[in-house]
Design an enzyme around this catalytic site. Sequence first.
Site, mmCIF file in Angstrom:
data_model
loop_
_atom_site.group_PDB
_atom_site.id
_atom_site.type_symbol
_atom_site.label_atom_id
_atom_site.label_comp_id
_atom_site.label_asym_id
_atom_site.label_seq_id
_atom_site.Cartn_x
_atom_site.Cartn_y
_atom_site.Cartn_z
ATOM 1 N N GLU A 279 1.007 -0.920 -0.442
ATOM 2 C CA GLU A 279 0.081 0.111 0.157
ATOM 3 C C GLU A 279 0.730 1.200 0.456
ATOM 4 O OE1 GLU A 279 -4.088 -0.990 2.347
ATOM 5 O OE2 GLU A 279 -2.445 -1.291 3.151
ATOM 6 N N ALA A 280 2.074 1.673 -0.694
ATOM 7 C CA ALA A 280 3.105 2.522 -0.873
ATOM 8 C C ALA A 280 2.315 3.862 -1.700
ATOM 9 C CB ALA A 280 4.124 1.699 -1.223
#
Length: 821
Positions: free
Chosen positions: A528-529
């Site tokens: 989830e970057a």
Amino acid sequence: MSASPHRSSTRSRSRSVAAVLSAALAAALLVQPGVATARVSPSISLPAATSASPPAPVNLARAGIATASSVELDRQDFVAAHVNDGDINTRWSSKYQDDNWVQVRLAQPATVDHVTLTWPNACARDFALQTSTDGVTWTDVTRLQRDTCSRTDIIDVKSSTPVSYVRMQGYKRWGSYGYSISEFEIWDRPPAPPAPTLGLVPRPVSEETRDGTPFTLHKNTRIVAIGEGADGPARYLAGILRPSTGYRLNVVGRGWGPAPIVIEVGAGKAPAGHADEGYTLTVEADRVRIGADTPNGALNGVQTLRQLFPQWVESRTAVSTTWTVPQVTISDYPRFAYRGMMLDVARSFYPMDEIKTYIDAAAQFKINRLHLHLADDQGWRIAIDTPEDNPSGIDYGLLTRVSGGTAMTYNDSGQQMGTELGVTGFYTKADYAEIIRYAGERGMMVVPEVDMPGHTNAALHAIPQLNTAGARPRPQPGQPTVPSNGTGNVGYSSFDANSDATYEFVRTVLTEIAEMTPGPYLHIGGDEAHVTSRADYTKMVEAFTETVASLGKTVVGWNEYAQTALPKDGAVVQFWNGDRNAVANAVNTRGAKVILSPAANTYVPQKQDSRQPQGGTWACGGVCGLDRHYNWDPGTFIPNISESSVLGVESALWGEFIRHVGQAQYYAYPRLIATAEAGWTPQTQRSYADFTTRLSAMGGRLTVQGTNFFPTADVPWRMAALGTPTTAQIGAPSRATWTVTAPGLASTALTATVTWSDGVTERLTPTTTREASIPEMRINDAFTVVSGRAFSDPGTFTGTLSIGVPGRAPAEETLTVTVRD
């Protein structure tokens, strides 16, 4: 990974449940010789009955004719005939008025024992169950008001004379729609007692029970540890058995004595080809033998033996019963080497005692990996020392001094996340070493995770040097660091890929954690970057994985990192959601291994029942029940790879709203047990029906040990009772006491009757110190039933307790009262 869509609270119960039950047992089960044992123990395989079995109960509705006052929209797929077609997937639905009924005319008049109404939705808030001999004159069996939906109502009828009709008469609907019933079952007699089961979970690869005298633990039993490493499993077993039995159970290296338990570790003792964790267990009338090649294999055998003892062995105070184990031969080993559980301590901290409680409950199911999510946007939980070589001048103590004091708080709407704010705190290096030691003694390896390059707000909040131009978010004007963020938001934070301080910081943190961690794995997150560009993400992740490899560890990351150049034959991809083909590509081109944590099958903050007020539903498009966590095949989940590339499975517990170990257990259990079996038992030997049958016997055991768990509706949780002989004076209340486990039931739902050997009958009221509550996330404690009878004559009297609820076979248990002048 977080609530958006990654993962989606009461305090510790072991703690209150075990303490309360221990107090009840201490008062009610004082150790005395000659105690009677339970008639049917859910964990013991009993011999076949010698007399003819009674007729099986018959659902009289199946041969009857169903009619109703109305049908929703006059549609054929909602007609009354669906209530007795035996298909749970069809239903009768009424028109949208309160005054509606559905009834079944029996094929011939018959006595009725009980009725089961299954409401899939559109339940009745207020209704009556009625019977009639002619379909004209109706008699109310009962009138009920209910406040949950969906549900199943089981109603005792116990008609003394035959009836011809049974009707549900509705008085108040659940909402704006009509009534809806999928099955209207009318039973002619009580259900048969549940079939005996060994109740072993996970299910062993091979088990063979034998008739014959069971093994009985003796007050002078010794636990004999033979071979290098056998002492640890032997002492662990002694620690389980001593509190409840009151026996010394000396651990020795020789000198068997009466009824010994022999644990032998040595080459060739495990099943062939399964040296790492395999074991054999043989129970005979006069001894028990566990054989394994390794201490961990022997410990697995100990956990199986533990489940073969009566459930009362989990008590923390001495219990008066006969400690028997049925004769059995087991050869067993795991399908996968990695059977893990992830605990998010970053969003809400778990103190040391709660970590140990979580470990203890899972160890009995042969969970062997503890994945600690130590850092995320909301908090930092592991102490890092400042090294001598520190070019950027970073004060690493700020990580815990600052971000050890932050946690989950409120969502973007200002609503509190969970029943209380997230717990703050951190682990010192000594704490972390103790967790590793404690877990190791219970067969668990610790896998530490520091999530990056995203999920890094806590680090950015604490360390000014990390807040360079490319980091996200940016500090407020005039501030050296970004503010803390206690929301459940994800994807907004990132390290700076072009800052030397980033790589210096990461190397220092990973080096210290590697030095503290004896296991082979370091987890770097990687999920989830969202605000990190693909180029920056790849640059950082490849540098971080290189660092892990240089430290002699195997890197683990969530499946987003699978598309980077992972270390050849030296990386593990943990799948949670997204592109399975990318994971397969990492396996086939980089030699990666896989840990499977698919959200729909392993994420325990997802709701497991629609009655739960908190929890996510995104993973399954609704509840993720026990069946979803059980009914999947880890060996075929990722396409185009072999099962040998799958390290195993892991249950994931995230901390957006869960607070303390009691709530963690309530959301994890029994689904974590399903994950344990998915990781242990061969796929061809797994069946959900068989699993729930075995699990039904585990509920009482979990109750006695103080493990909080959700009473899953489709598990036929068994009741069990234990009574203790006592003495009384003539004319004084005997206070004869039984302890009863009945998971998920309310004291008001239980009917308890004691029949004495002189013909006297008592109707008694069960009590408990804690009732079950789904909104408050707690299972009920054990129930206590106490006789107030005063005897007028001396002698020995036998009292048989029968306790149960409508539609289920009662639990029965006998005790004796010796009355003296």
